[in-house]
Design a protein around this motif. Structure first.
Motif, mmCIF file in Angstrom:
data_model
loop_
_atom_site.group_PDB
_atom_site.id
_atom_site.type_symbol
_atom_site.label_atom_id
_atom_site.label_comp_id
_atom_site.label_asym_id
_atom_site.label_seq_id
_atom_site.Cartn_x
_atom_site.Cartn_y
_atom_site.Cartn_z
ATOM 1 N N ALA A 144 0.809 -1.217 0.000
ATOM 2 C CA ALA A 144 0.000 0.000 0.000
ATOM 3 C C ALA A 144 0.844 1.269 0.000
ATOM 4 O O ALA A 144 0.580 2.202 -0.758
ATOM 5 N N ARG A 145 1.870 1.316 0.846
ATOM 6 C CA ARG A 145 2.658 2.557 0.952
ATOM 7 C C ARG A 145 3.340 2.877 -0.358
ATOM 8 O O ARG A 145 3.325 4.021 -0.817
ATOM 9 N N ASP A 146 3.940 1.864 -0.953
ATOM 10 C CA ASP A 146 4.629 2.096 -2.228
ATOM 11 C C ASP A 146 3.643 2.553 -3.298
ATOM 12 O O ASP A 146 3.905 3.511 -4.032
ATOM 13 N N ALA A 147 2.500 1.893 -3.355
ATOM 14 C CA ALA A 147 1.508 2.261 -4.365
ATOM 15 C C ALA A 147 1.008 3.684 -4.137
ATOM 16 O O ALA A 147 0.837 4.456 -5.091
ATOM 17 N N ALA A 148 0.796 4.056 -2.870
ATOM 18 C CA ALA A 148 0.322 5.414 -2.567
ATOM 19 C C ALA A 148 1.384 6.436 -2.974
ATOM 20 O O ALA A 148 1.052 7.483 -3.552
ATOM 21 N N ASP A 149 2.650 6.141 -2.701
ATOM 22 C CA ASP A 149 3.728 7.057 -3.102
ATOM 23 C C ASP A 149 3.747 7.247 -4.613
ATOM 24 O O ASP A 149 3.893 8.364 -5.113
ATOM 25 N N ARG A 150 3.592 6.153 -5.334
ATOM 26 C CA ARG A 150 3.575 6.239 -6.794
ATOM 27 C C ARG A 150 2.413 7.113 -7.270
ATOM 28 O O ARG A 150 2.561 7.936 -8.168
ATOM 29 N N LEU A 151 1.242 6.892 -6.654
ATOM 30 C CA LEU A 151 0.061 7.672 -7.049
ATOM 31 C C LEU A 151 0.309 9.163 -6.828
ATOM 32 O O LEU A 151 0.007 9.988 -7.683
ATOM 33 N N VAL A 152 0.851 9.494 -5.671
ATOM 34 C CA VAL A 152 1.099 10.903 -5.360
ATOM 35 C C VAL A 152 2.105 11.483 -6.352
ATOM 36 O O VAL A 152 1.910 12.581 -6.887
ATOM 37 N N ARG A 153 3.173 10.738 -6.629
ATOM 38 C CA ARG A 153 4.168 11.235 -7.586
ATOM 39 C C ARG A 153 3.559 11.410 -8.975
ATOM 40 O O ARG A 153 3.950 12.292 -9.737
ATOM 41 N N ALA A 154 2.562 10.562 -9.282
ATOM 42 C CA ALA A 154 1.924 10.667 -10.597
ATOM 43 C C ALA A 154 0.954 11.841 -10.661
ATOM 44 O O ALA A 154 0.431 12.144 -11.734
ATOM 45 N N GLY A 155 0.695 12.484 -9.509
ATOM 46 C CA GLY A 155 -0.153 13.671 -9.536
ATOM 47 C C GLY A 155 -1.557 13.475 -9.000
ATOM 48 O O GLY A 155 -2.401 14.369 -9.104
ATOM 49 N N ILE A 156 -1.828 12.294 -8.435
ATOM 50 C CA ILE A 156 -3.156 12.016 -7.874
ATOM 51 C C ILE A 156 -3.416 12.906 -6.654
ATOM 52 O O ILE A 156 -2.525 13.117 -5.841
ATOM 53 N N ARG A 157 -4.656 13.437 -6.543
ATOM 54 C CA ARG A 157 -4.982 14.381 -5.464
ATOM 55 C C ARG A 157 -5.911 13.796 -4.408
ATOM 56 O O ARG A 157 -6.147 14.432 -3.383
ATOM 57 N N GLY A 158 -6.476 12.634 -4.688
ATOM 58 C CA GLY A 158 -7.379 12.017 -3.719
ATOM 59 C C GLY A 158 -7.286 10.503 -3.805
ATOM 60 O O GLY A 158 -7.251 9.947 -4.904
ATOM 61 N N ILE A 159 -7.222 9.838 -2.648
ATOM 62 C CA ILE A 159 -7.082 8.380 -2.617
ATOM 63 C C ILE A 159 -8.131 7.793 -1.691
ATOM 64 O O ILE A 159 -8.273 8.217 -0.547
ATOM 65 N N LEU A 160 -8.870 6.822 -2.209
ATOM 66 C CA LEU A 160 -9.753 6.011 -1.368
ATOM 67 C C LEU A 160 -9.018 4.721 -1.084
ATOM 68 O O LEU A 160 -8.757 3.942 -1.994
ATOM 69 N N SER A 161 -8.660 4.523 0.183
ATOM 70 C CA SER A 161 -7.780 3.401 0.513
ATOM 71 C C SER A 161 -8.500 2.322 1.305
ATOM 72 O O SER A 161 -9.155 2.604 2.308
#
Lengths: 212, 212
Positions: free
Chosen positions: A154-171
Motif C-alpha cells: 500500500a505505501r509504495d503504491a500510494a507514493d507512486r500515485l502521489v508522484r503521478a499527480g493524484i490528489r485524492g485516494i480512497l484506501s
DNA sequence: TAGATTGTTAATCGATTAACAATC
DNA sequence: TAGATTGTTAATCGATTAACAATC
C-alpha cells in the motif's frame, strides 16, 4: 470550508432522491428527507442551503431541481475519471459495481503488478502495468484513485500515485498512508469496521439502528 | 456508554502496536502512539484509560501489556465467529483477507443464493444456501454478519439475518437498512466514500492527509 | 533533585438541534 | 386568513484539547 460530514450527507441525499424520483415522487419536505436519511430536518435544511438550491415555504423541495443542484455541487462537469490500483477480488468487485452505473464517476484506468492482468480490459477498464502509472494518469487526466492492494504494497503504491499527480485516494489498505499536504485520503477500514461491529453486537448497539 | 469513535481508535491502536511489537519495540509514550494514530496524546491517554491498562509515569506504556489489555477489552474470549452473506467478488475478497489472519475474528459460515457456490468451502469457509441461515446461525452461535450482496437484495438479506438472531451487521450495501433497536449496523459505503474523495480531490483536501 | 510523563479536570471547539421570524 | 414550512440564529450537546497536580 465545507466539512466531510456535509459532503457525505449530500451524497446520501442524492441517492435517496434518485430512489424517490424513480418512484415518481416530485417534491418533498425537509422532514421527509430527514427521516429517510436518519438525521434531523434542521440538518437537512442547513445542508441543502450550501448546495444553493432553495426550497419554497409550504411546498418544500422539488426532487428534480434538488438533484440538479446536487449534481452541480458534487460532480465535475465533464465527469470524473478514476484509477484503480490492485485488480484482485476487491478491485474487481469495485470495477464491476461502478461500471456503467455512474456516468459521472467512472474508472478509466487500472494498474496491477501481475502481467496476466495487464494489457487487457477488465470490466471494460484497461489494465496497465504499474510502471505506466505516471504516463497514464497524466494522459487520462485522472485526479483520484482507489487503492485495493495488499497491506504490504500500500505505501509504495500510494507514493507512486502521489508522484503521478493524484490528489485524492480512497484506501482499503489497513495502514495509515503518509501523503503530502493537499492530498486527500479516505480510509475504508474493513478491519476496524469488523471490530466495531463485533464489539457492539456483543455489548448492545452504540447507536441504535434506524427504526424507520 | 463508550462511543463508536473510541472503539475505532482502540482498534487502530492495536494494529499500530502489533507493528511496533514486530519491530521489537517494548514500550512507548502516549505522544508516540498519538503521532502514529494521527490524534493527540491526551486523547490516547483518555482512550487507554477505558481499556483499564495503565501506563507508568516517565516509563509510558508497555506494548505487550497494552496489547493484552486491548484484547481483553475488544475481543470475545473464545473468539468471535462471523457470517458472510453474498459470495461475489467483494465477499470473496473479505473471506480471503480474514482467513487465517485473525484467530479472534473468523468467518464460520457464508451464504449465497447461487447453487454453484453452496455446499462447498470457499477460502476454508463453508457456503450454505440462504434457507439454512437460521439453522446455521444458531448452531454456530454467530452474532455478527457481513452483508456483501447486490443493492436490490440487501433489505431482504438483512431481514433474514435479524430474524436469525444476528446482533451486528457490517453492510456494504448502498442502502439504509431498517433493523430493530438493539441491532447494530455499520455502513461501509463505497459510493459515498468515492464521492467524498472526488469532491476533495477537486477542491483541495478537507482534512489534510497525515504528514508524519 | 530536576525533569518529564501520566491521569484527570476545566476550557475549548465544532457540530447538531431547538426555536422562531419570514413567508407562502 | 390560518396553518405549515423554510432559512437562519441562538442554545445545546458532545467530543477534543489544554492544562496541571501527582508521580516516578
Amino acid at each position: 470550508m465545507i466539512s466531510e460530514k456535509v459532503i457525505a450527507r449530500l451524497s446520501l441525499y442524492r441517492r435517496l432522491l434518485n430512489v424517490l424520483k424513480a418512484e415518481g415522487i416530485r417534491s418533498l419536505y425537509s422532514y421527509e428527507l430527514a427521516r429517510l436519511a436518519g438525521c434531523s430536518a434542521a440538518q437537512v435544511r442547513r445542508d441543502l442551503m450550501v448546495v444553493g438550491y432553495h426550497g419554497t415555504t409550504r411546498k418544500g423541495y422539488e426532487v428534480e431541481g434538488l438533484l440538479t443542484g446536487l449534481r452541480e455541487f458534487l460532480d465535475e462537469p465533464g465527469g470524473e475519471g478514476a484509477a484503480l490500483v490492485g485488480v484482485g477480488n476487491l478491485g474487481k468487485a469495485i470495477l464491476a459495481y461502478f461500471t456503467g452505473r455512474r456516468p459521472n464517476l467512472a474508472f478509466v484506468a487500472a494498474f496491477d503488478t501481475d502481467p496476466a492482468k495487464t494489457g487487457r480490459l477488465i470490466h471494460g477498464c484497461p489494465c496497465h502495468p504499474m510502471d505506466e502509472m505516471a504516463e497514464v494518469v497524466e494522459r487520462e487526466d485522472v485526479r483520484m484513485a482507489v487503492l485495493a492492494v495488499p497491506a504490504g504494497a500500500a505505501r509504495d503504491a500510494a507514493d507512486r500515485l502521489v508522484r503521478a499527480g493524484i490528489r485524492g485516494i480512497l484506501s482499503f489498505a489497513p495502514v495509515r498512508l503518509r501523503v503530502p499536504p493537499g492530498v486527500y485520503v479516505e480510509d475504508l477500514d474493513v478491519t476496524t469496521a469488523m471490530e466495531k461491529v463485533a464489539y457492539f453486537a456483543r455489548r448492545g448497539a452504540g447507536k441504535e439502528g434506524a427504526t424507520t
